[in-house]
Design an enzyme around this catalytic site. Structure first.
Site, PDB file in Angstrom:
ATOM      1  CG  ASP A   1      23.669  87.684  50.806  1.00 25.28           C
ATOM      2  OD1 ASP A   1      22.551  88.281  50.965  1.00 25.28           O
ATOM      3  OD2 ASP A   1      24.517  87.730  49.857  1.00 25.28           O
TER       4      ASP A   1
ATOM      5  CB  SER B   1      25.379  89.328  34.592  1.00 26.26           C
ATOM      6  OG  SER B   1      24.703  90.324  35.484  1.00 26.26           O
ATOM      7  CB  SER B   2      26.822  92.650  38.896  1.00 30.16           C
ATOM      8  OG  SER B   2      26.104  92.225  39.855  1.00 30.16           O
TER       9      SER B   2
ATOM     10  CG  ASP C   1      25.104  87.232  44.134  1.00 32.04           C
ATOM     11  OD1 ASP C   1      24.580  86.443  44.745  1.00 32.04           O
ATOM     12  OD2 ASP C   1      24.567  88.246  43.767  1.00 32.04           O
TER      13      ASP C   1
HETATM   14  C1  GLA Z   1      21.520  89.603  45.053  1.00 36.18           C
HETATM   15  C2  GLA Z   1      22.750  90.124  46.088  1.00 36.18           C
HETATM   16  C3  GLA Z   1      23.156  88.831  47.021  1.00 36.18           C
HETATM   17  C4  GLA Z   1      21.641  88.201  47.841  1.00 36.18           C
HETATM   18  C5  GLA Z   1      20.584  88.070  46.740  1.00 36.18           C
HETATM   19  C6  GLA Z   1      19.328  87.537  47.557  1.00 36.18           C
HETATM   20  O1  GLA Z   1      21.850  88.704  44.278  1.00 36.18           O
HETATM   21  O2  GLA Z   1      23.705  90.402  45.153  1.00 36.18           O
HETATM   22  O3  GLA Z   1      23.880  89.246  47.933  1.00 36.18           O
HETATM   23  O4  GLA Z   1      21.294  88.988  48.755  1.00 36.18           O
HETATM   24  O5  GLA Z   1      20.293  89.146  45.860  1.00 36.18           O
HETATM   25  O6  GLA Z   1      19.496  86.253  48.017  1.00 36.18           O
END
Ligand code: GLA
Length: 389
Positions: free
Chosen positions: A35, A129-130, A174
């Site tokens: 991402d 969780s964040s 996320d």
């Molecule tokens: C974390 C980051 C996401 C993504 C994943 C790995 O969760 O918050 O933005 O980069 O790692 O895919």
């Protein structure tokens, strides 16, 4: 759960909350570390998550209470800069939301609020969780202060909070999946244009996802996550310079030139990172296709491929995650891979429903034999995104 959070709120603040909401965690089915590289991802929100209740207060304080930790009420003063009041605890994610809303002039905040949270989502485990907490906070604040922010706004602002207040260079996956999640559906999302997404049905009667938490916690900000981000920026710079191009993301480089680009990168380490990104992006596209055609077996195969690549090329796995994937493979799981940022956290296993019990037993036994502690396991529903209760 609604009753429970209302009761906690009443006990802590001696009044009824005005609003109650739920924000889910997420698993990512394919497309790891894409991402922030302009690739596609395939996450879905899950039934483990965080519950929150909120009401306006008459003071100039933001009072935050979590029944998951024994810390009492954590306070922030709305008249002082929030960045100077960071305490490196869970509540910073909520302070960060206020900080970004103020910074972007969506809120002026003359009075504070009281908020209570509790949840069943393990933190620092790769289940977001964040993002769940940031999104819960911005969702409730949006409703409470009638800010009229759209769902896209909520996801973008929550990401900015993570990037600029917490200090993790994460992409949008996320926050987006937590806001836009839908029951029994994954989201095939183009991270370069978040208006470009479609839901992929996961409805079936034969298979289920088992989440195995290695119980190894990691802290994204201090982990190697930001280092991976920097390495990708370096790759981008090298290839752009050598070809006179100005692509913004690695996933923009035309796939047919992959080997040529690889020959232009001297460092073995960066070559490997590049390989993972380019090939994982293809795997995500294929995964969405397989799932849309109910071909869970082909999807399972590329789950294993993806894990191998995260282990060998992107180097974000660890012995505990590898062992869980290996046990799953040896015990007839359809597919398995780590999910989320890595460096600890969770593996997702796709298995025939009839095989789940055996898998759980084997994992418990063999993992303990090797590491002398137990992993946790969850069977979850693919659930709706952040919503009022
Ligand atoms: C974390 C980051 C996401 C993504 C994943 C790995 O969760 O918050 O933005 O980069 O790692 O895919």
């Amino acid at each position: 759960m609604k009753g429970k959070i209302i009761n906690i709120f009443k006990n802590v603040f001696n009044c009824e909350p005005q609003l109650v909401a739920f924000s889910p965690g997420r698993i990512n089915l394919m497309g790891e570390h894409l991402d922030y590289n302009g690739g596609s991802v395939l996450p879905c929100s899950i039934s483990l998550g965080i519950y929150g209740a909120i009401s306006l207060s008459s003071s100039n304080k933001i009072n935050l209470y979590s029944s998951n930790v024994k810390e009492g009420i954590l306070k922030y003063d709305i008249d002082r800069p929030l960045e100077l009041q960071k305490n490196k605890k869970w509540s910073d994610y909520i302070a960060g939301i206020i900080w970004i809303l103020k910074k972007e002039k969506f809120i002026s905040l003359e009075k504070g609020f009281n908020m209570v949270i509790f949840g069943d989502l393990p933190n620092s485990s790769g289940l977001s969780s964040s993002a769940a907490l940031e999104t819960l906070a911005i969702f409730l604040i949006n409703e409470l202060y009638h800010l009229k922010l759209s769902k896209i706004d909520l996801a973008i602002l929550a990401k900015k909070c993570e990037n600029d207040f917490i200090g993790v260079k994460c992409g949008i996956m996320d926050q987006f999946s937590v806001v836009f999640g839908k029951s029994n559906k994954a989201i095939y999302l183009n991270s370069q244009n978040i208006n470009d997404f479609r839901y992929v049905s996961l409805e079936n009667n034969d298979y289920s996802f088992l989440i195995v938490n290695s119980n190894l916690k990691r802290n994204l900000a201090s982990s190697k996550y930001n280092q991976r981000y920097q390495e990708c920026q370096e790759i981008l710079k090298i290839i752009n310079e050598k070809n006179g191009s100005d692509y913004l993301y690695i996933c923009n480089f035309p796939l047919e030139n992959k080997n040529y680009y690889l020959s232009q990168i001297d460092s073995e380490l960066l070559k490997n990172r590049f390989k993972h990104i380019i090939e994982e992006n293809e795997r995500t596209k294929n995964s969405a296709y397989y799932l849309e055609n109910n071909d869970f077996l082909s999807f399972g195969e590329i789950m294993y491929e993806s894990h191998e690549s995260l282990k060998k090329f992107y180097e974000v796995s660890c012995a505990e995650l590898d062992e869980i994937v290996e046990i799953a493979y040896r015990n007839d799981a359809i597919g398995a891979r780590m999910t989320g940022a890595g460096f600890g956290g969770c593996v997702i296993i796709l298995a025939k429903i009839s095989n789940i019990k055996k898998l759980k037993e084997k994992i418990k036994e063999l993992f303990f034999k090797k590491f002398n502690f137990y992993p946790s396991m969850y069977i979850v529903n693919i659930a709706d995104g952040t919503h009022l209760l």
